[in-house]
Motif scaffolding. Structure first.
Motif, PDB file in Angstrom:
ATOM      1  N   THR A 305      29.734  33.738  37.571  1.00  0.00           N
ATOM      2  CA  THR A 305      31.136  33.338  37.528  1.00  0.00           C
ATOM      3  C   THR A 305      31.798  33.877  38.792  1.00  0.00           C
ATOM      4  OG1 THR A 305      33.156  33.411  36.178  1.00  0.00           O
ATOM      5  CG2 THR A 305      31.819  35.422  36.219  1.00  0.00           C
ATOM      6  N   VAL A 306      33.118  33.827  38.845  1.00  0.00           N
ATOM      7  CA  VAL A 306      33.881  34.434  39.937  1.00  0.00           C
ATOM      8  C   VAL A 306      34.940  35.331  39.309  1.00  0.00           C
ATOM      9  CG1 VAL A 306      35.439  34.051  41.879  1.00  0.00           C
ATOM     10  CG2 VAL A 306      33.479  32.531  41.539  1.00  0.00           C
ATOM     11  N   LYS A 307      34.811  36.622  39.529  1.00  0.00           N
ATOM     12  CA  LYS A 307      35.743  37.599  38.960  1.00  0.00           C
ATOM     13  C   LYS A 307      36.659  38.217  40.002  1.00  0.00           C
ATOM     14  CE  LYS A 307      33.623  40.512  36.134  1.00  0.00           C
ATOM     15  NZ  LYS A 307      32.553  41.433  35.665  1.00  0.00           N
ATOM     16  N   LEU A 413      40.184  28.617  38.199  1.00  0.00           N
ATOM     17  CA  LEU A 413      39.073  27.862  37.608  1.00  0.00           C
ATOM     18  C   LEU A 413      38.224  28.735  36.701  1.00  0.00           C
ATOM     19  CD1 LEU A 413      37.808  25.763  40.655  1.00  0.00           C
ATOM     20  CD2 LEU A 413      39.143  24.941  38.709  1.00  0.00           C
ATOM     21  N   HIS A 414      38.230  30.032  36.961  1.00  0.00           N
ATOM     22  CA  HIS A 414      37.395  30.960  36.201  1.00  0.00           C
ATOM     23  C   HIS A 414      38.225  31.868  35.291  1.00  0.00           C
ATOM     24  CE1 HIS A 414      33.756  29.808  38.443  1.00  0.00           C
ATOM     25  NE2 HIS A 414      34.612  29.619  39.432  1.00  0.00           N
ATOM     26  N   GLY A 415      39.473  31.452  35.036  1.00  0.00           N
ATOM     27  CA  GLY A 415      40.311  32.176  34.090  1.00  0.00           C
ATOM     28  C   GLY A 415      40.743  33.548  34.559  1.00  0.00           C
ATOM     29  N   VAL A 416      40.874  33.746  35.872  1.00  0.00           N
ATOM     30  CA  VAL A 416      41.160  35.078  36.424  1.00  0.00           C
ATOM     31  C   VAL A 416      42.606  35.168  36.896  1.00  0.00           C
ATOM     32  CG1 VAL A 416      40.563  36.734  38.234  1.00  0.00           C
ATOM     33  CG2 VAL A 416      38.763  35.428  37.080  1.00  0.00           C
ATOM     34  N   ASN A 417      43.280  36.239  36.509  1.00  0.00           N
ATOM     35  CA  ASN A 417      44.646  36.518  36.923  1.00  0.00           C
ATOM     36  C   ASN A 417      44.623  37.240  38.272  1.00  0.00           C
ATOM     37  OD1 ASN A 417      47.275  37.472  37.268  1.00  0.00           O
ATOM     38  ND2 ASN A 417      47.498  38.156  35.151  1.00  0.00           N
TER      39      ASN A 417
END
Length: 475
Positions: A305-307, A413-417
């Motif tokens: 994913t992308v965090k 896109l990856h749900g990251v704030n």
């Protein structure tokens, strides 16, 4: 720890400071001499690019006279005490045209305790530049990844010098504080001169088709640019994340199949969720748009994913024109692949000083493509490099705004704030391998590695980028 240049001025991410560098007494320095040697033959056709690889050799001894040190340089250190500590370099000489350079060595894990400087001759008017110092290149594949094995080399950051046809280089080892002697320089030191060439001919090769197909959900096949879309329309990007490596398809016949080393892109898409805040998608110049020679890269590589988004600067001159940005990117791409031995360019995205965004590493801009940008934290992250050097120069507002837009979309896109934090597992380097490290979801390269990158002035803008990205996501 990843190889880096341990110098008395500190390890920074590729600053290109112009500093005098004195040679040990008894070493020839032809700083003002005109090159007399014949051009060095290139190692590849001029188009779509070429690389000249020139070994650095011991500088010839000469009588210790005041002329051995360029005017204005500090006093020379004492002569080396053993042949192993002899300064290396390349006498001033004419070469085939190039525009970007760097120095590489055999072992990627070996530290270079020394100072490397270069000067170049303009292909336009024949004038020689001042000495420019090359700095550490801490952008690299993680050693335990599928990319971190055989063929990877240590190296400096690349330096864009513009159209040039002459070069001179020198490397001076540093004193070992413990023994009092001179550090031994790494084996295989050589100067890499890169001609980025023009964009390849417009023949849609199987490799180019594969790179384009990785973005098929976002733009027509063969597009030069992925168009911008508003926030509502950007929901359509989610299938590209869910499909992950499967959407990328198989590489062309005869090329290695897609390497989905740790892919769980579907889970990443589900994590993002249909209602997750996603920033508007900015326009992105594709690899075809900046003229990538797809024949030199390796296969696609994905992560989970992308965090975290890591922000970098390329540490090159800020004097380029925005029309030259594609050539800069082609030069960096060729240096990373041909000189450093990586499978592709290290960064996932580039941003020029005019605010234009470019696709970096192949595999799909919406997908979790593993890069080689932040040693120890390439998994589950994305790397964004701003073209330029921002240690003492403020980044243009257009570039800062573009990074904000890209972060809002990519992390969304990856749900990251963008205002949040994430726990990352270190692959080594600044933090011990396996260490659990909490980082801000928008971090600078220096947060993950011992470096000054992305320069103090750009690093100071990360707070602005986080806030702007969060607002673009509707938070």
């Amino acid at each position: 720890m990843r190889a880096f240049i341990a110098s008395s001025i500190g390890v920074v991410c590729a600053a290109a400071a112009v500093l005098p560098l004195s040679l040990p007494d008894g070493m020839t320095d032809s700083a003002s001499a005109a090159p007399a040697s014949a051009p060095v033959p290139v190692t590849a056709p001029r188009l779509p690019g070429s690389t000249q690889s020139l070994p650095l050799v011991p500088l010839e001894p000469a009588p210790a006279t005041p002329t051995a040190t360029p005017p204005g340089s500090p006093e020379s250190p004492e002569p080396p005490e053993s042949p192993d500590a002899v300064s290396l370099g390349l006498p001033a000489r004419d070469v085939e045209p190039f525009a970007l350079l760097g120095v590489v060595w055999n072992e990627p894990e070996e530290e270079l305790h020394g100072r490397i400087q270069v000067r170049t001759k303009s292909a336009t008017d024949g004038t020689w530049t001042s000495w420019q110092e090359l700095e550490a290149h801490a952008d690299a594949p993680d050693p335990a990844s599928a990319e971190g094995g055989k063929g990877v080399r240590g190296g400096t950051a690349p330096l864009w010098v513009g159209a040039s046809d002459g070069v001179q280089a020198r490397v001076v080892p540093e004193r070992d504080e413990e023994s009092g002697g001179w550090h031994k320089l790494p084996e295989g030191l050589r100067l890499e001169l890169v001609d980025p060439g023009e964009a390849p001919a417009d023949d849609f090769t199987p490799q180019a088709r594969a790179s384009s197909e990785a973005n098929a959900a976002l733009a027509p096949l063969g597009a030069l640019e992925i168009p911008a879309q508003d926030q509502q329309e950007t929901r359509e990007d989610l299938p590209a994340v869910r499909d992950g490596a499967e959407a990328a398809g198989e590489e062309a016949a005869g090329e290695e199949a897609v390497d989905a080393e740790t892919v769980d892109a579907e889970a990443a898409g589900e994590e993002a969720g249909a209602l997750a805040p996603i920033g508007p998608r900015p326009a992105i110049v594709t690899r075809r748009g900046w003229g990538a020679d797809e024949s030199i890269r390796g296969s696609f590589l994905y992560t989970n994913t992308v965090k975290v988004a890591f922000v970098h600067h390329t540490a090159m001159s800020n004097g380029y024109t925005c029309s030259q940005a594609p050539a800069l990117i082609r030069g960096i791409y060729r240096y990373h692949v041909k000189s450093n031995g990586w499978r592709d360019v290290g960064y996932n995205f580039f941003v020029d000083k005019c605010g234009k965004i470019y696709e970096g590493r192949a595999g799909g801009v919406a997908k979790p493509v593993m890069g080689a940008h932040t040693y120890g934290f390439n998994a589950n992250s994305t790397g964004i490099a701003v073209l330029g050097s921002f240690n003492s120069t403020n980044p243009p507002s257009a570039a800062v705004n573009a990074v904000s837009k890209l972060v809002a979309w990519k992390l969304g896109l990856h749900g990251v704030n963008p205002r949040g934090t994430a726990v990352m597992t270190s692959g080594g380097g600044k933090y011990a391998k396996g260490a659990q490290v909490r980082l801000q979801t928008v971090s600078g390269h220096r947060d993950g590695y011992v470096t000054d990158c992305p320069g103090s002035r750009l690093y100071a803008k990360l707070g602005t980028i986080r806030e702007s990205a969060a607002r673009l996501q509707g938070r």
